[in-house]
Design an enzyme around this catalytic site. Structure first.
Site, PDB file in Angstrom:
ATOM      1  N   ASP A  46      -8.367   7.271  10.306  1.00 32.31           N
ATOM      2  CA  ASP A  46      -7.889   6.012   9.748  1.00 32.31           C
ATOM      3  C   ASP A  46      -9.061   5.042   9.664  1.00 32.31           C
ATOM      4  O   ASP A  46     -10.021   5.151  10.430  1.00 32.31           O
ATOM      5  CB  ASP A  46      -6.775   5.407  10.615  1.00 32.31           C
ATOM      6  CG  ASP A  46      -5.812   4.549   9.801  1.00 32.31           C
ATOM      7  OD1 ASP A  46      -6.232   3.491   9.299  1.00 32.31           O
ATOM      8  OD2 ASP A  46      -4.647   4.953   9.651  1.00 32.31           O
ATOM      9  N   ASP A  84     -13.865   4.979   6.529  1.00 33.54           N
ATOM     10  CA  ASP A  84     -13.423   4.383   5.268  1.00 33.54           C
ATOM     11  C   ASP A  84     -13.556   5.461   4.196  1.00 33.54           C
ATOM     12  O   ASP A  84     -14.644   5.716   3.682  1.00 33.54           O
ATOM     13  CB  ASP A  84     -14.278   3.172   4.924  1.00 33.54           C
ATOM     14  CG  ASP A  84     -13.875   2.529   3.602  1.00 33.54           C
ATOM     15  OD1 ASP A  84     -12.909   3.021   2.959  1.00 33.54           O
ATOM     16  OD2 ASP A  84     -14.521   1.550   3.196  1.00 33.54           O
ATOM     17  N   TYR A 182      -0.083   0.474  -8.652  1.00 31.29           N
ATOM     18  CA  TYR A 182       0.227   1.471  -7.618  1.00 31.29           C
ATOM     19  C   TYR A 182       0.820   2.728  -8.256  1.00 31.29           C
ATOM     20  O   TYR A 182       0.457   3.855  -7.892  1.00 31.29           O
ATOM     21  CB  TYR A 182       1.205   0.853  -6.627  1.00 31.29           C
ATOM     22  CG  TYR A 182       1.616   1.757  -5.491  1.00 31.29           C
ATOM     23  CD1 TYR A 182       0.756   1.979  -4.416  1.00 31.29           C
ATOM     24  CD2 TYR A 182       2.875   2.350  -5.463  1.00 31.29           C
ATOM     25  CE1 TYR A 182       1.136   2.787  -3.355  1.00 31.29           C
ATOM     26  CE2 TYR A 182       3.261   3.156  -4.409  1.00 31.29           C
ATOM     27  CZ  TYR A 182       2.390   3.367  -3.353  1.00 31.29           C
ATOM     28  OH  TYR A 182       2.780   4.169  -2.307  1.00 31.29           O
ATOM     29  N   LYS A 186      -0.728   6.534  -7.974  1.00 29.94           N
ATOM     30  CA  LYS A 186       0.035   7.642  -7.393  1.00 29.94           C
ATOM     31  C   LYS A 186       0.280   8.751  -8.421  1.00 29.94           C
ATOM     32  O   LYS A 186       0.323   9.932  -8.070  1.00 29.94           O
ATOM     33  CB  LYS A 186       1.359   7.122  -6.829  1.00 29.94           C
ATOM     34  CG  LYS A 186       1.202   6.291  -5.564  1.00 29.94           C
ATOM     35  CD  LYS A 186       0.514   7.064  -4.450  1.00 29.94           C
ATOM     36  CE  LYS A 186       0.575   6.356  -3.112  1.00 29.94           C
ATOM     37  NZ  LYS A 186      -0.147   7.105  -2.039  1.00 29.94           N
ATOM     38  N   ILE A 215      11.303   4.853   2.411  1.00 28.33           N
ATOM     39  CA  ILE A 215      11.236   5.349   3.785  1.00 28.33           C
ATOM     40  C   ILE A 215      11.215   4.145   4.740  1.00 28.33           C
ATOM     41  O   ILE A 215      10.392   3.244   4.594  1.00 28.33           O
ATOM     42  CB  ILE A 215       9.988   6.217   4.010  1.00 28.33           C
ATOM     43  CG1 ILE A 215       9.897   7.317   2.938  1.00 28.33           C
ATOM     44  CG2 ILE A 215      10.010   6.819   5.410  1.00 28.33           C
ATOM     45  CD1 ILE A 215      11.073   8.267   2.886  1.00 28.33           C
TER      46      ILE A 215
END
Length: 275
Positions: A46, A84, A182, A186, A215
């Site tokens: 992460d 990163d 976005y 995706k 979710i």
């Protein structure tokens, strides 16, 4: 004898190494924990390994200082790496670090990503170019930068499973055309993964996409409650939000031998979202 939750499937990934990016919190953390329970040594990657601290609900879910610590506490093996992944050099260094520490990579779940701004903003004809660049970096670029060095490792061993993470947003637009930056990022991940599957298939490596819907993560659930859960679930056939475990179950399928003859596919985890 069939496998059970306490039987052979718990060791389905014994001796294997799995990378999960964006695993400090939320769905990525759920993927990492599930793969650890299946016996894999999990590399938790992460940009900020303590990013869960930004959200009260995510912080309350944690049972240790980080996802890797949670895996260790349950008797598993884990390695934590801050990186990163929008930077190709950083992503390659991460993979080199995994190889130095573990000697192999069997599964890679490219979960790192995220959006910017409100859902009603960034319609297709009114894109904020700065936000578009940021979202492409967070989603498509992190995926490409991770897959490139991972593919080299898997190609050399002639085996491996890559799972990328898209979204139902990459498959169907919002009715108002919002969040187009976005959605485009995706959607690009889906086509990139399909190309990857064609390239790597002859060398024994599979590449598939998971596309979650609504979710209820610790970060998103409060926002969904503000909108009204009935409103959010109105177009979902199962009339409920998805859970992290719903998504992790599909990751289990795609990461284990259950999916050995599945590649280049997109699996929606959206409860039957109408659209």
């Amino acid at each position: 004898m069939s496998a059970t939750a306490t039987g052979p499937r718990r060791a389905a990934l014994a001796g294997q190494v799995a990378i999960v990016t964006g695993a400090a919190r939320g769905i990525g953390r759920g993927y990492a924990l599930r793969l650890a329970r299946l016996g894999a040594a999990v590399v938790v990657v992460d940009r900020d390994l303590r990013s869960y601290e930004e959200f009260d609900a995510e912080r309350e879910l944690m049972t240790a200082a980080g996802t890797a610590d949670e895996i260790a506490a349950m008797g598993g093996r884990a390695l934590a790496i801050e990186a990163d992944l929008s930077d190709a050099r950083s992503a390659r260094q991460m993979v080199d670090q995994v190889m130095d520490a573990c000697g192999r990579i069997d599964v890679c779940v490219c979960n790192a990503g995220g959006g910017t701004g409100a859902m009603t903003e960034n319609t297709a004809s009114r894109l904020d170019l700065g936000q578009l660049a940021a979202v492409l970096d967070r989603n498509l670029l992190t995926t490409v930068n991770t897959c490139a060095p991972v593919a080299e490792v898997m190609r050399a061993r002639r085996s491996g499973k890559i799972v990328t993470v898209s979204s139902v947003s990459g498959l169907q637009p919002r009715p108002d055309g919002g969040y187009a930056h976005y959605a485009a990022a995706k959607a690009a991940i889906i086509m990139y993964t399909r190309c990857l599957a064609q390239e790597l298939g002859p060398e024994g490596v599979t590449a598939n996409v998971i596309a979650p819907g609504a979710i209820g993560t610790g970060r998103l659930l409060p926002k969904m409650r503000e909108l009204g859960l009935d409103e959010v679930t109105r177009d979902i056939a199962l009339r409920r939000l998805g859970t992290v475990e719903d998504c992790a179950g599909v990751i289990e399928f795609l990461a284990t031998d259950l999916s050995d003859y599945v590649t280049g596919q997109v699996i929606r985890v959206d409860g039957g979202l109408r659209g």
